[in-house]
Design a protein around this motif. Structure first.
Motif, short mmCIF file in Angstrom:
data_model
loop_
_atom_site.label_atom_id
_atom_site.label_comp_id
_atom_site.label_asym_id
_atom_site.label_seq_id
_atom_site.Cartn_x
_atom_site.Cartn_y
_atom_site.Cartn_z
N ILE A 132 -38.51 77.31 86.64
CA ILE A 132 -39.77 78.07 86.69
C ILE A 132 -39.93 78.69 85.31
N SER A 158 -42.33 80.47 82.10
CA SER A 158 -43.46 81.18 81.50
C SER A 158 -44.59 81.47 82.49
N CYS A 159 -44.32 82.33 83.46
CA CYS A 159 -45.36 82.63 84.44
C CYS A 159 -45.30 84.09 84.87
N LYS A 160 -46.36 84.53 85.52
CA LYS A 160 -46.42 85.84 86.16
C LYS A 160 -46.58 85.60 87.65
N ILE A 161 -45.66 86.16 88.43
CA ILE A 161 -45.66 85.93 89.87
C ILE A 161 -45.76 87.27 90.58
N CYS A 194 -40.46 84.81 82.65
CA CYS A 194 -41.40 85.12 83.73
C CYS A 194 -41.42 86.63 84.03
N CYS A 220 -36.64 87.49 81.39
CA CYS A 220 -37.59 87.82 82.45
C CYS A 220 -37.70 89.33 82.66
#
Length: 94
Positions: free
Chosen positions: A17, A19-22, A38, A60
């Protein structure tokens, strides 16, 4: 605030997973993976939860989750590198 996992990985798999924002929980069960660069936040449960899994968390931020930032269960192996886990456990007794 999300109560169910947003990302759920189950079975003998390896997943990355990146480079994201969850906004919600990331759940690994009986699997392997990497979470890299993330932000995981505002889960109604834990930010990251792993059960019988191997997980590497790198660069992260895990924050403002209702219970734990990270919950490791059933012989999971977790490696945390250059990450911040903070401001979790907004309920009494956590």
């Amino acid at each position: 605030m999300h109560l169910n996992p947003i990302i759920k990985v189950i079975g003998k798999r390896e997943i990355n997973i990146l480079s994201c924002k969850i906004e919600g929980e990331v759940y690994f069960e009986n699997s392997q993976g990497h979470i890299i660069e993330c932000e995981i936040h505002n889960s109604g449960s834990s930010g990251i939860r792993c059960n019988s899994s191997e997980l590497e968390i790198q660069n992260c931020k895990v924050y403002k989750n209702y219970y734990h930032g990270l919950k490791s269960e059933e012989n999971s192996k977790v490696k945390i590198i250059n990450s911040k886990i903070y401001e979790n456990g907004n309920n009494e007794g956590s």
